[in-house]
Write a protein that holds these residues in place. Structure first.
Motif, PDB file in Angstrom:
ATOM      1  N   ILE A  56       0.643  -1.173  -0.247  1.00 31.38           N
ATOM      2  CA  ILE A  56      -0.174   0.147   0.139  1.00 31.38           C
ATOM      3  C   ILE A  56       0.788   1.359   0.144  1.00 31.38           C
ATOM      4  O   ILE A  56       1.790   1.214   0.727  1.00 31.38           O
ATOM      5  N   THR A  57       0.415   2.362  -0.320  1.00 32.46           N
ATOM      6  CA  THR A  57       0.999   3.264  -1.218  1.00 32.46           C
ATOM      7  C   THR A  57       0.429   4.151  -1.789  1.00 32.46           C
ATOM      8  O   THR A  57      -0.669   4.703  -1.920  1.00 32.46           O
ATOM      9  N   MET A  58       0.873   5.546  -1.674  1.00 39.36           N
ATOM     10  CA  MET A  58      -0.227   7.553  -1.524  1.00 39.36           C
ATOM     11  C   MET A  58       1.015   7.747  -2.656  1.00 39.36           C
ATOM     12  O   MET A  58       0.716   8.228  -2.564  1.00 39.36           O
ATOM     13  N   ASN A  59       1.926   7.292  -2.250  1.00 35.99           N
ATOM     14  CA  ASN A  59       3.043   7.929  -3.885  1.00 35.99           C
ATOM     15  C   ASN A  59       3.256   7.254  -4.932  1.00 35.99           C
ATOM     16  O   ASN A  59       3.866   6.641  -5.061  1.00 35.99           O
ATOM     17  N   SER A  60       2.145   7.922  -5.813  1.00 34.66           N
ATOM     18  CA  SER A  60       2.634   7.138  -7.675  1.00 34.66           C
ATOM     19  C   SER A  60       3.568   6.452  -7.871  1.00 34.66           C
ATOM     20  O   SER A  60       3.852   5.187  -8.795  1.00 34.66           O
ATOM     21  N   ARG A  61       4.353   7.081  -7.063  1.00 35.19           N
ATOM     22  CA  ARG A  61       5.936   7.039  -7.881  1.00 35.19           C
ATOM     23  C   ARG A  61       7.004   6.225  -7.105  1.00 35.19           C
ATOM     24  O   ARG A  61       7.767   5.160  -8.055  1.00 35.19           O
ATOM     25  N   ALA A  78      -2.924   0.248   6.284  1.00 38.34           N
ATOM     26  CA  ALA A  78      -1.964  -0.686   6.287  1.00 38.34           C
ATOM     27  C   ALA A  78      -1.003  -1.321   7.923  1.00 38.34           C
ATOM     28  O   ALA A  78      -0.892  -2.298   7.019  1.00 38.34           O
ATOM     29  N   ALA A  79      -1.580  -1.150   8.178  1.00 40.99           N
ATOM     30  CA  ALA A  79      -1.271  -2.135   9.911  1.00 40.99           C
ATOM     31  C   ALA A  79      -2.092  -3.123   9.648  1.00 40.99           C
ATOM     32  O   ALA A  79      -1.527  -4.346   9.855  1.00 40.99           O
ATOM     33  N   TRP A  80      -3.564  -3.224   9.470  1.00 39.99           N
ATOM     34  CA  TRP A  80      -4.265  -4.531   8.811  1.00 39.99           C
ATOM     35  C   TRP A  80      -3.537  -5.426   7.054  1.00 39.99           C
ATOM     36  O   TRP A  80      -3.140  -6.558   7.081  1.00 39.99           O
ATOM     37  N   GLU A  91       5.203   8.617   6.393  1.00 40.20           N
ATOM     38  CA  GLU A  91       3.569   8.736   5.819  1.00 40.20           C
ATOM     39  C   GLU A  91       3.057   6.802   6.702  1.00 40.20           C
ATOM     40  O   GLU A  91       4.001   5.984   5.786  1.00 40.20           O
ATOM     41  N   ALA A  92       1.704   6.973   6.745  1.00 41.78           N
ATOM     42  CA  ALA A  92       1.841   6.084   7.589  1.00 41.78           C
ATOM     43  C   ALA A  92       1.548   4.361   6.456  1.00 41.78           C
ATOM     44  O   ALA A  92       2.559   3.564   6.627  1.00 41.78           O
ATOM     45  N   PRO A  93       1.364   4.620   5.297  1.00 38.83           N
ATOM     46  CA  PRO A  93       1.413   3.238   4.295  1.00 38.83           C
ATOM     47  C   PRO A  93       2.723   2.424   4.961  1.00 38.83           C
ATOM     48  O   PRO A  93       3.310   1.396   4.707  1.00 38.83           O
ATOM     49  N   GLU A  94       4.498   3.823   4.807  1.00 40.45           N
ATOM     50  CA  GLU A  94       5.555   3.504   4.253  1.00 40.45           C
ATOM     51  C   GLU A  94       5.836   3.201   5.603  1.00 40.45           C
ATOM     52  O   GLU A  94       6.523   2.249   5.971  1.00 40.45           O
ATOM     53  N   LEU A  95       5.393   4.258   7.060  1.00 42.41           N
ATOM     54  CA  LEU A  95       5.693   3.728   8.081  1.00 42.41           C
ATOM     55  C   LEU A  95       5.477   2.007   8.582  1.00 42.41           C
ATOM     56  O   LEU A  95       6.249   1.229   8.624  1.00 42.41           O
ATOM     57  N   ARG A 151       0.167  10.323  10.488  1.00 38.89           N
ATOM     58  CA  ARG A 151       0.636   9.471  10.023  1.00 38.89           C
ATOM     59  C   ARG A 151       1.396   7.785  10.611  1.00 38.89           C
ATOM     60  O   ARG A 151       2.422   7.258  10.516  1.00 38.89           O
ATOM     61  N   VAL A 152       1.599   8.268  12.258  1.00 38.43           N
ATOM     62  CA  VAL A 152       1.577   6.795  12.903  1.00 38.43           C
ATOM     63  C   VAL A 152       0.391   6.442  13.672  1.00 38.43           C
ATOM     64  O   VAL A 152       0.419   5.363  14.161  1.00 38.43           O
ATOM     65  N   ASP A 153      -0.679   6.689  12.373  1.00 36.05           N
ATOM     66  CA  ASP A 153      -1.563   5.700  12.713  1.00 36.05           C
ATOM     67  C   ASP A 153      -1.631   4.266  12.839  1.00 36.05           C
ATOM     68  O   ASP A 153      -0.884   4.032  11.715  1.00 36.05           O
ATOM     69  N   GLY A 154      -2.506   3.095  13.689  1.00 34.26           N
ATOM     70  CA  GLY A 154      -2.371   2.337  12.904  1.00 34.26           C
ATOM     71  C   GLY A 154      -1.255   1.612  13.872  1.00 34.26           C
ATOM     72  O   GLY A 154      -0.703   0.215  14.265  1.00 34.26           O
ATOM     73  N   VAL A 155      -0.478   2.794  14.734  1.00 27.55           N
ATOM     74  CA  VAL A 155       1.219   2.035  15.480  1.00 27.55           C
ATOM     75  C   VAL A 155       0.792   1.859  17.011  1.00 27.55           C
ATOM     76  O   VAL A 155       0.720   3.344  17.844  1.00 27.55           O
ATOM     77  N   VAL A 156       0.650   0.956  17.729  1.00 28.16           N
ATOM     78  CA  VAL A 156       0.980   1.465  19.092  1.00 28.16           C
ATOM     79  C   VAL A 156       2.479   1.020  19.858  1.00 28.16           C
ATOM     80  O   VAL A 156       3.791  -0.036  19.628  1.00 28.16           O
ATOM     81  N   PHE A 157       3.006   2.238  20.104  1.00 25.72           N
ATOM     82  CA  PHE A 157       3.938   2.518  20.785  1.00 25.72           C
ATOM     83  C   PHE A 157       4.343   1.815  22.578  1.00 25.72           C
ATOM     84  O   PHE A 157       3.850   1.476  22.789  1.00 25.72           O
TER      85      PHE A 157
END
Length: 491
Positions: A16-21, A86-88, A149-153, A181-187
């Motif tokens: 998953i990505t939000m950057n077309s490149r 992305a987490a899923w 960004e969240a997908p990259e993370l 950008r850190v959604d879905g991450v639990v530190f």
């Protein structure tokens, strides 16, 4: 709410990505609305690179559908669900290494690099994401945003899990929190360093900026927190955090669970002791100047103990190695000079960063402190007079120069910094030299062997961005050249 917008056969999503490149075959492409363009505009480019489905909002539906792959339509902001999606997809909700996060105005980068160094000394395989560097084990990844960004993370965390990384250490900026950008991450453990004036081009005031940071310390994002009480904001974080908090302070007289005491300061290192009643004392050093750097080193040690690593194991490697063996890109870098002035290059670019670094430099200087300083364009303009004020109050000679004006008029940037400097010290030796290569040469020409030069505010990159053009430039190379031309020997 997600809905299938166009009929299509089942597809297998592998990324998953939000950057077309950055699209790889099998990816879900997120066509999100941006500051200048809607991501759906690049839907056909994404499909050409291998995207097998597109997620977008109503405003991007037509262009996304025209790309010829299944389209998922989201009725809320697509960015709000990107992290959880992305987490899923990557499985990072359950399969990820020990994850440590650090937020605050200053000290994020140094604390993250201290954590990374300590974990490496402990024999752990690490992953790192900071302003200066992004890395998976020994594999270096190009870093742009402080927090990706969240997908990259999530892709980063998934890759770390695949290659058996033991611990991931991440900087968490205010923007990362407010922009999902850190959604879905639990530190597992998060830390708060401090709060001071910065980013008021993006936040209405300091209260809003604080609330952005505070969002890290909720059960949705963290399991536990270590909070520094060295600024008033730390007390507010400790009081309002929704998770268990352990406190730390390097300020004498402040009651905290962990304390940091400075033992010795040298031109290339700072020795300190960090102590808690439960874990005992750790006497060690960091390879940079500054009481604030020792505080960050103490914070890193406290975070590892609170993450469950044995205090005795940490003490053992610190004693074995003689300190935290970290390399901090752009942080108080000492340029070697034989029998000449001490010269430091520091990337700090806030009023508080200027004040703390100048305080450290002053404590090590027999003669005068000469500072070369500037502010960057397309960033918080309100802090520029304060940067000038701190620069003037902490130095004996101040030279204001250009750094990265980006799209702004560099003369206007200098003017704002100079105004704050001259108001703070009307009779001070304050000069304006626009070209940075001439500014550092003027500083070197002024210096004696007992003086210290601090060049602060310019990131340690290989370019300066002026009017949208990246011009080759190295702050370290220019500094060495200036010293050599003046007759000083630089090994």
């Amino acid at each position: 709410m997600l809905a299938l917008h166009s009929e299509a056969p089942d597809v297998l999503l592998t990324g998953i990505t939000m950057n077309s490149r950055d699209v790889e075959p099998g990816d879900l492409y997120l066509g999100l609305p941006g500051a200048r363009f809607h991501g759906a505009t690049f839907a056909k480019d994404a499909v050409a690179r291998g995207a097998v489905a597109i997620l977008t909002d109503a405003s991007g539906a037509v262009e996304a559908t025209a790309a010829g792959v299944p389209v998922l339509l989201v009725t809320e902001s697509p960015r709000d669900i990107a992290g959880d999606l992305a987490a899923w997809l990557y499985g990072t909700s359950t399969d990820r290494p020990l994850t440590l996060g650090v937020t605050g105005t200053n000290g994020k980068t140094s604390t993250v690099h201290f954590l990374d160094a300590l974990l490496t000394q402990l024999g752990r395989k690490t992953g790192l994401s900071s302003t200066a560097e992004r890395r998976i084990g020994d594999e270096v990844v190009v870093s742009s945003l402080t927090t990706p960004e969240a997908p990259e993370l999530h892709a980063l965390l998934a890759r770390m899990h695949e290659v058996d990384v033991d611990a991931a250490v991440l900087e968490v900026s205010a923007h990362a929190l407010t922009r999902h950008r850190v959604d879905g991450v639990v530190f597992d453990v998060s830390a708060f360093t401090n709060l001071s004036h910065d980013h008021l081009d993006d936040y209405a005031d300091m209260d809003e900026y604080f609330e952005a940071k505070l969002a890290l310390f909720t059960p949705e994002r963290s399991r536990k927190a270590v909070v520094s009480l060295d600024t008033p904001a730390g007390f507010a974080v400790a009081e309002r955090a929704g998770v268990d908090v352990v406190t730390i302070s390097s300020t004498p007289g402040v009651a905290s669970d962990w304390t940091v005491t400075i033992d010795d300061e040298k031109p290339d290192s700072t020795a300190f002791t960090v102590h808690s009643e439960r874990a005992g004392s750790f006497s060690t050093r960091v390879p940079v100047i500054g009481r604030h750097m020792a505080a960050n080193g103490g914070l890193a040690i406290a975070m590892l103990v609170e993450a469950g690593i044995s205090p005795n194991e940490i003490r053992s490697v610190l004693d074995r190695d003689g300190g935290i063996l970290a390399t901090l890109p752009g942080r108080s870098v000492l340029v070697p000079v034989v029998d000449g002035p001490a010269v430091y290059v520091d990337a700090g670019h806030s009023p508080d960063a200027f004040a703390k670094t100048l305080e450290s430099v002053r404590s090590l200087t027999r003669g005068r402190v000469i500072m070369v300083a500037g502010a960057n364009g397309d960033r918080d303009a309100l802090k520029r007079p304060e940067m000038g004020r701190e620069a003037a109050l902490g130095s004996d000679v101040l030279i204001i120069t250009d750094h990265q004006p980006r799209s702004e008029d560099p003369a206007e940037i200098r003017s704002a910094v100079l105004a704050g400097a001259r108001e703070a010290k009307p009779d001070g030796d304050i000069r304006e030299i626009a070209a940075p290569e001439l500014a550092i040469r003027a500083a070197v020409a002024e210096a004696t062997a007992e003086d210290t030069i601090l060049w602060a505010g310019l990131p340690e990159k290989e370019y300066r961005e002026v009017a949208g053009v990246k011009i080759p430039f190295s702050v370290l190379d220019e500094t060495r050249a200036a010293l050599t031309e003046a007759g000083w020997v630089t090994p």
